[in-house]
Design an enzyme around this catalytic site. Structure first.
Site, PDB file in Angstrom:
ATOM      1  N   GLU A 117     157.574  45.271 109.103  1.00 31.71           N
ATOM      2  CA  GLU A 117     157.981  43.882 109.361  1.00 31.71           C
ATOM      3  C   GLU A 117     158.933  43.409 108.268  1.00 31.71           C
ATOM      4  OE1 GLU A 117     155.034  41.157 110.755  1.00 31.71           O
ATOM      5  OE2 GLU A 117     155.889  39.495 109.599  1.00 31.71           O
ATOM      6  N   HIS A 160     147.281  40.532 120.318  1.00 35.47           N
ATOM      7  CA  HIS A 160     145.963  40.765 119.713  1.00 35.47           C
ATOM      8  C   HIS A 160     144.938  40.421 120.798  1.00 35.47           C
ATOM      9  CE1 HIS A 160     148.364  39.392 116.196  1.00 35.47           C
ATOM     10  NE2 HIS A 160     147.593  40.153 115.456  1.00 35.47           N
ATOM     11  N   ASP A 178     144.417  36.721 121.166  1.00 36.54           N
ATOM     12  CA  ASP A 178     145.509  35.928 121.762  1.00 36.54           C
ATOM     13  C   ASP A 178     145.299  35.796 123.253  1.00 36.54           C
ATOM     14  OD1 ASP A 178     146.721  36.295 119.272  1.00 36.54           O
ATOM     15  OD2 ASP A 178     147.908  38.000 119.973  1.00 36.54           O
ATOM     16  N   ASP A 233     157.943  39.281 115.850  1.00 37.59           N
ATOM     17  CA  ASP A 233     156.798  38.661 115.171  1.00 37.59           C
ATOM     18  C   ASP A 233     157.358  37.431 114.455  1.00 37.59           C
ATOM     19  OD1 ASP A 233     154.443  38.022 114.025  1.00 37.59           O
ATOM     20  OD2 ASP A 233     154.070  39.974 113.104  1.00 37.59           O
ATOM     21  N   HIS A 273     157.403  41.071 105.668  1.00 37.89           N
ATOM     22  CA  HIS A 273     156.455  41.770 104.793  1.00 37.89           C
ATOM     23  C   HIS A 273     157.203  42.579 103.731  1.00 37.89           C
ATOM     24  CE1 HIS A 273     153.122  41.771 108.150  1.00 37.89           C
ATOM     25  NE2 HIS A 273     153.576  40.560 107.861  1.00 37.89           N
TER      26      HIS A 273
HETATM   27  C1  XUL Z   1     150.642  39.190 110.014  1.00 43.78           C
HETATM   28  C2  XUL Z   1     151.293  40.009 111.060  1.00 43.78           C
HETATM   29  C3  XUL Z   1     150.478  40.283 112.259  1.00 43.78           C
HETATM   30  C4  XUL Z   1     150.647  41.677 112.762  1.00 43.78           C
HETATM   31  C5  XUL Z   1     149.694  42.031 113.867  1.00 43.78           C
HETATM   32  O1  XUL Z   1     151.451  38.909 108.950  1.00 43.78           O
HETATM   33  O2  XUL Z   1     152.426  40.385 110.931  1.00 43.78           O
HETATM   34  O3  XUL Z   1     150.812  39.362 113.246  1.00 43.78           O
HETATM   35  O4  XUL Z   1     151.928  41.908 113.205  1.00 43.78           O
HETATM   36  O5  XUL Z   1     148.376  41.812 113.528  1.00 43.78           O
HETATM   37 CO    CO Z   2     153.692  41.636 112.067  1.00 45.95          CO
END
Ligand code: XUL
Ligand code: CO
Length: 439
Positions: free
Chosen positions: A269, A102, A105, A340, A272
């Site tokens: 993800e 990001h 970061d 991640d 998620h």
């Molecule tokens: C948040 C997440 C973030 C994204 C990028 O849950 O996964 O780190 O991957 O913004």
């Molecule tokens: Co992510």
């Protein structure tokens, strides 16, 4: 080579499954060819700058446990350079092909929008020189449009149009740097694009705002000559109670609504998916079926906790299923596997960071090898093909292709006096096949 907390570690090498060296790869043989391509090009592993370089170990109940030397540097630009020195040394040690960041970061916020963008550009130039002597490449860049208080009601979906404009300027600068550094993808995770309560929210207005924002991003991608992919990263909740990019199916509906389904893919993800009540492989298979599989954020959640714990993966069954669907989808293309994932707050040493990645890399590599074998053997495939075999018959095919109407189907069903009998779904047989292939 700069002297950093990672500089004393040797490059992690593939030493085979028999190795007793905990800082080695036992399954990730980067050059091992599977389906005509080396593992490193299938998996395209990336290190996440935020978890690996910026994390402090703080949680809602306690402060920082992870103290890195660059955090003690008073000048924020010097601190950013010190962090970058350590980052590229970590990438060297792990010997993985990519990293992701990001804007916040890698470069500090300035006093103004202009200074913030200039800081990013300055550190971006530092990255470019680093990338001349280190192998790590940029898998994706993204903007942090959620940490600063100005984003507390969202970025593109903020009721304040100045926040929309600020976010547009930031995203433009991040897309520019991603392009300049040769990034393969640009990611948009929803951040705080969602809402807490409908009592203060005009949801329809906010959806129009985010639709416009993503359309602007796509338009700028083409105009600026960025050849990578634009990816949305779905997440159902956290930080907001109702995130607009809930899951793959929701994102696809959104993309269709704004005519973007051929322009934008998803960065999925694992954690998620779990929060959305899905498995990772469900999300991968859904994206594949909709033609929008882009890239993966590799991690794991904790089914008992229900929040985004971002742990390094260690479940072979789940990852094998995920890799199976990646292979069936034809691979990740320009995407990759970004960790991640973060170490636990008691794991504060630099060595912990290396153990975490070594384990995650090996788990994914082993899962990919197992999944490739399952695909190659074709037993699972042939069981599934057999289950749908009757759809190959001419009349079934006509029903599917749309050449017969509902009343024609009804008339023929009555005429033939059809009487379908239950058929076994053979779930346990399929599961046994998986267990035998995996363990
Ligand atoms: C948040 C997440 C973030 C994204 C990028 O849950 O996964 O780190 O991957 O913004
Ligand atoms: Co992510």
């Amino acid at each position: 080579m700069a002297d950093t907390i990672f500089s004393n570690f040797d490059v992690i090498k593939f030493e085979g499954p028999e190795s007793n060296n905990p800082l080695s790869y036992r399954y990730y043989d980067a050059d091992r060819v599977v389906f005509g391509k080396p593992l490193k090009d299938h998996l395209r592993f990336a290190v996440a700058y935020w978890h690996s370089l910026t994390l402090t170990g703080s949680d809602p109940f306690g402060g920082a446990t992870i103290h890195r030397p660059w955090s003690a540097i008073a000048d924020p630009m010097e601190a950013a350079r010190g962090k970058a020195d350590a980052a590229f040394e970590l990438f060297r040690v792990l010997d993985l092909p990519f990293h992701c960041w990001h804007d916040r970061d890698i470069a500090p916020e300035g006093e103004s929008l202009a200074e913030t963008i200039a800081n990013l550009q300055t550190i971006g130039e530092y990255f470019a020189t680093k990338m001349e002597s280190y192998k790590s490449r940029l898998l994706w860049g993204t903007a942090n449009l959620f940490s600063h208080p100005r984003f507390m009601a969202g970025a593109a979906t903020n009721p304040d149009p100045d926040v929309f404009a600020w976010s547009a300027a930031i995203v433009k600068s991040c897309m520019d740097l991603t392009r300049q550094l040769g990034g393969s993808n640009y990611v948009l995770w929803g951040g705080r694009e969602g809402y807490e309560t409908l009592l203060n929210t005009d949801m329809d207005h906010e959806l129009q705002q985010i639709g416009r924002f993503i359309s602007l991003v796509v338009e700028y991608k083409h105009r600026s000559g960025f050849e990578g992919q634009i990816l949305i990263e779905p997440k159902p909740k956290e930080p907001t109670a109702h995130q607009y990019d809930f899951d793959t199916a929701t994102v696809y509906g959104f993309l269709k609504r704004f005519g973007l389904e051929k322009e934008v893919k998803v960065n999925l993800e694992a954690n998620h998916a779990l929060l959305a009540g899905h498995s990772f492989e469900h999300e991968i298979a859904t994206a594949s079926s909709l033609g929008i599989l882009g890239s993966l954020d590799i991690n794991r959640g904790d089914a008992l906790l229900g929040w985004d714990t971002d742990q390094f993966p260690n479940e072979l069954w789940a990852m094998t299923m995920s890799m199976y669907h990646v292979i069936k989808a034809g691979g990740l293309g320009l995407g990759g596997c970004n960790f991640d994932a973060k170490v636990r707050r008691q794991s504060f040493t630099p060595e912990d960071m290396i153990h975490a990645h070594a384990g995650g890399v090996d788990l994914c590599a082993l899962a990919f090898i197992k999944a490739a074998k399952i695909v190659e053997e074709g037993k699972l495939d042939s069981l599934v093909t057999a289950r749908y075999a009757d759809w190959q018959k001419p009349y079934a095919n006509a029903m599917l292709s749309g050449s017969v109407s509902l009343d024609e189907i009804a008339a023929k069903a009555l005429e033939e006096n059809i009487n379908p009998q239950p058929r076994s779904g053979k779930q346990e047989q399929h599961e046994n096949l998986l267990v035998r292939s995996i363990y």
